[in-house]
Write an enzyme that holds these catalytic residues in place. Structure first.
Site, mmCIF file in Angstrom:
data_model
loop_
_atom_site.group_PDB
_atom_site.id
_atom_site.type_symbol
_atom_site.label_atom_id
_atom_site.label_comp_id
_atom_site.label_asym_id
_atom_site.label_seq_id
_atom_site.Cartn_x
_atom_site.Cartn_y
_atom_site.Cartn_z
ATOM 1 N N VAL A 123 10.464 -3.501 -2.299
ATOM 2 C CA VAL A 123 11.213 -4.685 -1.872
ATOM 3 C C VAL A 123 12.626 -4.605 -2.427
ATOM 4 O O VAL A 123 12.823 -4.381 -3.627
ATOM 5 C CB VAL A 123 10.528 -5.983 -2.342
ATOM 6 C CG1 VAL A 123 11.296 -7.201 -1.835
ATOM 7 C CG2 VAL A 123 9.086 -6.029 -1.861
ATOM 8 N N ASP A 173 -6.460 -10.531 -0.761
ATOM 9 C CA ASP A 173 -5.914 -9.915 -1.985
ATOM 10 C C ASP A 173 -5.237 -10.991 -2.833
ATOM 11 O O ASP A 173 -4.189 -10.756 -3.442
ATOM 12 C CB ASP A 173 -4.931 -8.801 -1.634
ATOM 13 C CG ASP A 173 -4.566 -7.952 -2.852
ATOM 14 O OD1 ASP A 173 -5.376 -7.897 -3.804
ATOM 15 O OD2 ASP A 173 -3.471 -7.353 -2.865
ATOM 16 N N LYS A 232 11.553 -5.734 2.834
ATOM 17 C CA LYS A 232 10.291 -5.107 2.439
ATOM 18 C C LYS A 232 10.099 -3.821 3.233
ATOM 19 O O LYS A 232 9.955 -3.854 4.462
ATOM 20 C CB LYS A 232 9.121 -6.065 2.680
ATOM 21 C CG LYS A 232 7.802 -5.562 2.115
ATOM 22 C CD LYS A 232 6.724 -6.628 2.158
ATOM 23 C CE LYS A 232 5.435 -6.155 1.502
ATOM 24 N NZ LYS A 232 4.395 -7.196 1.486
ATOM 25 N N ILE A 242 13.984 -4.833 -6.231
ATOM 26 C CA ILE A 242 13.537 -5.937 -7.080
ATOM 27 C C ILE A 242 12.041 -5.873 -7.362
ATOM 28 O O ILE A 242 11.556 -6.541 -8.274
ATOM 29 C CB ILE A 242 13.881 -7.300 -6.441
ATOM 30 C CG1 ILE A 242 13.235 -7.429 -5.063
ATOM 31 C CG2 ILE A 242 15.384 -7.482 -6.355
ATOM 32 C CD1 ILE A 242 13.464 -8.774 -4.405
ATOM 33 N N SER A 243 11.301 -5.081 -6.584
ATOM 34 C CA SER A 243 9.862 -5.012 -6.803
ATOM 35 C C SER A 243 9.304 -3.760 -6.151
ATOM 36 O O SER A 243 9.774 -3.324 -5.096
ATOM 37 C CB SER A 243 9.168 -6.252 -6.217
ATOM 38 O OG SER A 243 7.770 -6.158 -6.342
ATOM 39 N N THR A 244 8.313 -3.181 -6.808
ATOM 40 C CA THR A 244 7.604 -2.030 -6.257
ATOM 41 C C THR A 244 6.107 -2.277 -6.381
ATOM 42 O O THR A 244 5.640 -2.864 -7.358
ATOM 43 C CB THR A 244 7.962 -0.737 -7.009
ATOM 44 O OG1 THR A 244 7.640 -0.892 -8.392
ATOM 45 C CG2 THR A 244 9.434 -0.408 -6.854
ATOM 46 N N GLY A 245 5.377 -1.855 -5.380
ATOM 47 C CA GLY A 245 3.932 -2.016 -5.382
ATOM 48 C C GLY A 245 3.253 -0.808 -4.789
ATOM 49 O O GLY A 245 3.884 0.195 -4.468
ATOM 50 N N LYS A 246 1.938 -0.922 -4.633
ATOM 51 C CA LYS A 246 1.177 0.209 -4.123
ATOM 52 C C LYS A 246 1.404 0.426 -2.631
ATOM 53 O O LYS A 246 1.134 1.500 -2.105
ATOM 54 C CB LYS A 246 -0.314 -0.013 -4.371
ATOM 55 C CG LYS A 246 -0.864 -1.276 -3.727
ATOM 56 C CD LYS A 246 -2.310 -1.482 -4.114
ATOM 57 C CE LYS A 246 -2.871 -2.773 -3.503
ATOM 58 N NZ LYS A 246 -4.265 -3.007 -3.891
ATOM 59 N N SER A 264 4.431 -1.088 -0.842
ATOM 60 C CA SER A 264 5.786 -1.337 -0.350
ATOM 61 C C SER A 264 6.788 -1.351 -1.490
ATOM 62 O O SER A 264 6.418 -1.406 -2.663
ATOM 63 C CB SER A 264 5.850 -2.678 0.400
ATOM 64 O OG SER A 264 5.541 -3.739 -0.482
#
Length: 477
Positions: free
Chosen positions: A228, A364, A248, A220-224, A226
């Site tokens: 999710v 952040d 996560k 459902i989500s990608t980041g720098k 992690s």
């Protein structure tokens, strides 16, 4: 007597020619029409050849049935009745020369000197150090290179490689093999976008088998830092697991978020456990750090995900959203003027609670780390959060205030304070300056004054007994 004997023999031969069984079994149409069949010896040889071909055909069927799909096959070539060279006229059963033991088109390796090291005598002697002999030997040695290295047909061209060229090719081959091995290992032991490595998948499967999670859905989500995933909750040691959970998974590729060190090495809770020599342990500390920060925030009543369980670099939390649809970020949420004003006051209040009650600085905070759900703002991604006594804690707080003030001012909130006023409101300090450089200089001065206090406090042992459970690391490397 001779005439009577001849008539008797003729009668007997006529009986054999009219025998129906012989005419049915013997198919003369299969015999070549061009060959002369007047000779009995030629006719017998032709029939024997036909029988041998039928035997070889049956032998091939038996060989194929015996080998099946096995990678290691057994050849019945020695039991054939007809040699491949003699059977070259057959168009039905063509021979694959690559599968035969004796390939007439196979290139022979160039002849080299014998074991004694020389050929000939006297002036005609040729040693193993001869340029032509060494060149051919180097060409033959190219067959020992890795299968992925294509050496071509240099042997058939009588190619002569010098020692310098051969050594350069050999070094290049070994270098490519090591590089390929490194890339293969990195791919298998890293967590990329929307994908996890084999060890992480095993941990996720264990959570499902233990009943903590009922099912793991898509990303459902990608980041720098992690990735999710959405999951359906189960049960764990009489603890109530939400129906929808967020899984996560912290990325194990450190090159995407290299500045984790400055957030964790000076934190007294993890300073003794920090080690530059083992970056994978930093990932686990990073996940544990977010778990402790979320626990503090939950006790203070700040809207944030609830931690369920932590296993190495996988953190299971409550899902902020509904029906597998995550709550929108504050940046993407379409809010009215009243809602955006309401969100602003909520954010200011949460920043004060975070600083004074939780003794934390988000570090952040921006419109990308705040969700809008059920009419209120939720804080997420607190793995990098530090305490105000951190050597750069006040600088992080000022950066958060600048992001929040800039966003709400652009959103049209007339009551939004400037970043300097917001910093003083949250921290309780009274720093007066209209220049950002001067303001930061005063903040750095305060941080240096608190450095001795941080060093004294780092000697304390941080213990917690009221946090969520940590699964055992019985399967550590």
């Amino acid at each position: 007597m001779s005439e009577q004997l001849a008539k008797q023999i003729q009668e007997e031969s006529s009986c054999f020619t009219t025998c129906p069984e012989l005419s049915e079994n013997l198919d003369l149409t299969t015999l070549p029409k061009d060959n002369d069949t007047s000779s009995d010896l030629m006719l017998a040889q032709m029939l024997q050849m036909e029988f041998d071909r039928e035997f070889d055909t049956q032998l091939r069927r038996e060989e194929k049935k015996f080998n099946g799909d096995s990678k290691v096959s057994i050849s019945f070539e020695n039991y054939r009745m007809v040699h491949p060279f003699e059977d070259s006229d057959s168009s039905e059963d063509e021979v694959d020369w690559q599968d035969t033991r004796h390939d007439p088109y196979r290139l022979e390796k160039p002849t080299t000197t014998p074991k004694k090291g020389f050929i000939g005598k006297g002036k005609n002697i040729t040693t193993k150090h001869d340029e032509v002999v060494c060149g051919r030997k180097n060409t033959a040695r190219m067959d020992n290179f890795a299968p992925e290295v294509h050496v071509g047909d240099g042997i058939g061209m009588d190619l002569k490689l010098s020692n310098h060229v051969y050594n350069a090719l050999k070094r290049h081959c070994h270098t490519e093999q090591r590089r390929s091995a490194r890339l293969h290992e990195k791919k298998e032991h890293s967590t990329a976008e929307q994908a996890v490595d084999s060890k992480t998948r095993i941990l996720m499967y264990k959570m499902v088998n233990m009943g903590i999670l009922e099912n793991i859905n898509g990303c459902i989500s990608t980041g720098k830092e992690s990735v999710v995933f959405h999951a359906l909750g189960g049960s764990f040691e009489e603890m109530i697991v939400p129906e929808e959970c967020a899984l996560k998974v912290f990325k194990t590729t450190l090159n995407e978020f290299k500045n984790r060190e400055e957030y964790i090495k000076d934190d007294y809770r993890f300073k003794d456990r920090f080690s530059k020599l083992n970056p994978r342990k930093i990932i686990r500390l990073w996940a544990e750090k977010e778990m402790h920060n979320l626990t503090r925030m939950k006790k203070a009543g700040i809207p944030c995900p609830e931690v369920i369980v932590l296993k190495k670099h996988i953190l299971v939390m409550s899902f902020i959203g509904r029906d597998q649809v995550p709550a929108p970020k504050l940046k993407e949420a379409m809010l009215s003027s009243e809602d955006i004003k309401k969100a602003y006051y909520q954010v200011v209040q949460m920043m004060q609670q975070l600083f004074k009650e939780c003794n934390l600085v988000h570090a952040d905070l921006s419109e990308y780390n705040m969700l809008w759900h059920d009419g209120q703002v939720w804080l997420i991604d607190v793995s990098q959060s530090v305490e105000p006594t951190h050597p750069h804690g006040l600088e992080f707080l000022f950066r958060d205030c600048r992001n929040v003030a800039t966003f709400f001012q652009k959103a049209g909130v007339a009551e939004a304070m400037s970043m300097y006023e917001l910093f003083n409101t949250v921290s309780g300090l009274q720093i007066s300056s209209e220049s950002e450089a001067d303001f930061l200089a005063q903040i750095e001065t305060m941080e240096k004054m608190n450095e001795d206090h941080v060093q004294r406090r780092s000697k304390k042992v941080f213990t917690t007994c009221d946090g969520p459970p940590l699964l055992s690391d019985d399967d550590d490397d």
